[in-house]
Scaffold this motif. Structure first.
Motif, short mmCIF file in Angstrom:
data_model
loop_
_atom_site.label_atom_id
_atom_site.label_comp_id
_atom_site.label_asym_id
_atom_site.label_seq_id
_atom_site.Cartn_x
_atom_site.Cartn_y
_atom_site.Cartn_z
N ALA A 45 13.92 40.19 24.75
CA ALA A 45 14.05 39.69 26.12
C ALA A 45 13.29 40.58 27.09
O ALA A 45 12.63 40.09 28.02
CB ALA A 45 15.52 39.62 26.50
N GLN A 46 13.35 41.89 26.88
CA GLN A 46 12.64 42.83 27.76
C GLN A 46 11.13 42.62 27.66
O GLN A 46 10.42 42.61 28.66
CB GLN A 46 13.00 44.26 27.39
N LEU A 47 10.64 42.43 26.43
CA LEU A 47 9.20 42.22 26.22
C LEU A 47 8.74 40.90 26.86
O LEU A 47 7.63 40.80 27.36
CB LEU A 47 8.87 42.21 24.73
N LEU A 48 9.59 39.89 26.82
CA LEU A 48 9.24 38.59 27.36
C LEU A 48 9.51 38.47 28.86
O LEU A 48 9.12 37.49 29.49
CB LEU A 48 9.99 37.47 26.62
N GLY A 49 10.22 39.47 29.41
CA GLY A 49 10.55 39.42 30.83
C GLY A 49 11.56 38.36 31.16
O GLY A 49 11.48 37.71 32.22
N CYS A 50 12.51 38.11 30.25
CA CYS A 50 13.55 37.10 30.51
C CYS A 50 14.90 37.66 30.09
O CYS A 50 15.01 38.81 29.65
CB CYS A 50 13.23 35.82 29.74
N SER A 51 15.94 36.86 30.21
CA SER A 51 17.28 37.28 29.83
C SER A 51 17.56 36.93 28.37
O SER A 51 16.94 36.02 27.81
CB SER A 51 18.32 36.61 30.73
N THR A 52 18.49 37.64 27.76
CA THR A 52 18.89 37.30 26.39
C THR A 52 19.51 35.91 26.36
O THR A 52 19.37 35.18 25.37
CB THR A 52 19.90 38.33 25.85
N ASN A 53 20.16 35.53 27.45
CA ASN A 53 20.80 34.22 27.52
C ASN A 53 19.76 33.10 27.42
O ASN A 53 20.00 32.06 26.81
CB ASN A 53 21.58 34.09 28.83
N ARG A 54 18.59 33.32 28.02
CA ARG A 54 17.55 32.30 27.97
C ARG A 54 17.05 32.08 26.53
O ARG A 54 16.78 30.96 26.11
CB ARG A 54 16.38 32.70 28.86
N ILE A 55 16.96 33.17 25.77
CA ILE A 55 16.55 33.06 24.37
C ILE A 55 17.61 32.32 23.57
O ILE A 55 17.32 31.41 22.79
CB ILE A 55 16.29 34.46 23.76
N ARG A 56 18.90 32.68 23.80
CA ARG A 56 19.99 32.03 23.06
C ARG A 56 20.05 30.54 23.38
O ARG A 56 20.29 29.70 22.49
CB ARG A 56 21.32 32.70 23.40
N MET A 57 19.85 30.19 24.64
CA MET A 57 19.88 28.77 25.03
C MET A 57 18.75 28.00 24.35
O MET A 57 18.95 26.87 23.88
CB MET A 57 19.77 28.64 26.55
N ALA A 58 17.57 28.61 24.26
CA ALA A 58 16.43 27.95 23.61
C ALA A 58 16.69 27.78 22.11
O ALA A 58 16.24 26.80 21.51
CB ALA A 58 15.15 28.75 23.85
N GLU A 59 17.43 28.72 21.53
CA GLU A 59 17.78 28.59 20.11
C GLU A 59 18.83 27.50 19.92
O GLU A 59 18.79 26.73 18.94
CB GLU A 59 18.30 29.93 19.59
N GLU A 60 19.75 27.40 20.86
CA GLU A 60 20.82 26.40 20.75
C GLU A 60 20.30 24.97 20.95
O GLU A 60 20.75 24.04 20.29
CB GLU A 60 21.92 26.70 21.78
#
Length: 399
Positions: A45-60
């Protein structure tokens, strides 16, 4: 009774065999270098400049593959390839715009022992982790960079796989595509080198009366070939020989940026001043010969800096006074972790676990990120952009 000259040959052969043994030991079972580094969701998330929540939502919701399966209750993390896919899906790619000129950076100093090849490979892997498309061109017949990428220049690379067929007096290649090799990094390619690349120097030195025109042709040819290749990359990093010769001159002309590593010792400082003076003279001569040389930036970076050594601090202060803002403010710190990684023919960015203590590894990686991030900032500034803001920065600014 062997002569001393025969002894040199025996020593060289014994050394090459030992390098191959070390390489095989490092890259078992198939003797090919792999990439096993993983990134946790917080680091991703830090490397992408986004939140961990945004990654989890995209996975869901299916935009991203499901998270990696757990091992002993812990997620093993994301691969570099998975990170690159995440950047595409979430719109977090740092790639240059089509009209942006690719950065072609020569990492050059005529003083040996300043960590030129180590800086080259770490810079390449830093840019790779950040999501850029990178090409590394090993122009040095000593081929240290080629070795750090997992190839044995003596056993794995032929002369026909180097720049030689393109730059020789009787070229057999019209472009450089033939020389581009894949590396374990999905977004880093390499043009390798070996000892036989030095034949270019011999050939051009023996060119006779037409040497001047032949040299000028070779200079323009390398630049044209690299510019053609660079269309498919964001950053091209050149590792030239640590001496003034035909290939070094061609690299100086082909690059559009110059990074000069130097260690914090008085001999290194003096040698670098001589290098800059020589560069100044050579560039004037090239200009008078009608060979255009332009750099978007020229910066010096202090490498192998020991903050606990008073003599290093003193020499660095001298550097700051002499070079001013041309010296990047954050030096690359001397670290046993870098040395230990090099023994395994790796960079810090390839280690899947610390070699020394976790604290030493973390400190070393944080320093490299900050030091090499200075070069990324210069590249992005030349593209008319700054580093993309993270979601947290945007929220804080709005508040």
């Amino acid at each position: 009774m062997h002569s001393d000259i025969e002894r040199i040959s025996e020593l060289a052969d014994a050394g090459e065999r030992m390098i191959e043994r070390l390489r095989r030991k490092a890259f078992l079972p198939e003797s090919r270098k792999g990439l096993h580094v993983r990134f946790g969701i917080a680091e991703a998330a830090q490397l992408l400049g986004c939140s961990t929540n945004r990654i989890r939502m995209a996975e869901e919701d299916g935009r991203l593959p499901p998270p990696p399966p757990s091992e002993n209750g812990r997620r093993p993390g994301y691969t570099v390839e998975e990170l690159l896919n995440m950047r595409q899906v979430l719109g977090a790619s740092p790639a240059r715009a089509p009209l942006d000129v690719p950065a072609i950076i020569a990492v050059q100093n005529f003083k040996g022992g300043v960590g030129k090849s180590t800086v080259t490979t770490h810079l390449a892997h830093y840019f790779a982790v950040q999501g850029y498309r990178v090409l590394v061109v090993d122009c040095d017949s000593q081929a240290t960079t080629t070795t750090l990428f997992g190839f044995n220049p003596h056993f794995n690379i032929t002369r026909e796989e180097t720049l030689y067929p393109y730059l020789s007096i009787d070229p057999t290649q019209a472009d450089l595509l033939y020389a581009v090799k894949k590396t374990p990094w999905p977004n880093v390619d390499l043009i390798p080198s070996n000892l036989e690349l030095f034949d270019v120097e011999y050939e051009l030195a023996a060119a006779g009366a037409d040497g001047g025109s032949i040299l000028a042709t070779r200079f323009r040819k390398l630049k044209a070939g690299l510019n053609d290749l660079a269309r498919d990359y964001d950053v091209v990093i050149l590792d030239p020989p640590p001496a003034l010769g035909t290939i070094s001159l061609a690299v100086m002309q082909a690059a559009n940026a110059l990074l000069v590593p130097l260690a914090a010792t008085t001999p290194d400082f003096c040698s670098t001043v001589q290098f800059l003076s020589m560069m100044d003279q050579v560039l004037h001569q090239l200009t008078e010969a009608g060979i255009d040389v332009r750099y978007d930036f020229v910066r010096l970076i202090c490498s192998k800096f020991d903050g606990n050594d008073p003599s290093h601090a003193m020499v660095r202060q001298i550097m700051e006074q002499a070079f001013g803002p041309a010296l990047l403010p954050v030096p690359i710190l001397e670290s046993a972790e870098i040395s230990h990684a090099a023994m395994r023919m790796m960079t810090i960015y390839e280690l899947d676990r610390p070699i020394g203590t976790a604290r030493t590894h973390k400190r070393c990686k944080a320093n490299l990120d900050e030091a090499l991030g200075q070069v990324e900032a210069l590249v992005r500034r030349n593209w008319g952009r700054v580093a993309p803001a993270s979601e947290e920065d945007v929220v804080n600014e709005a508040a």
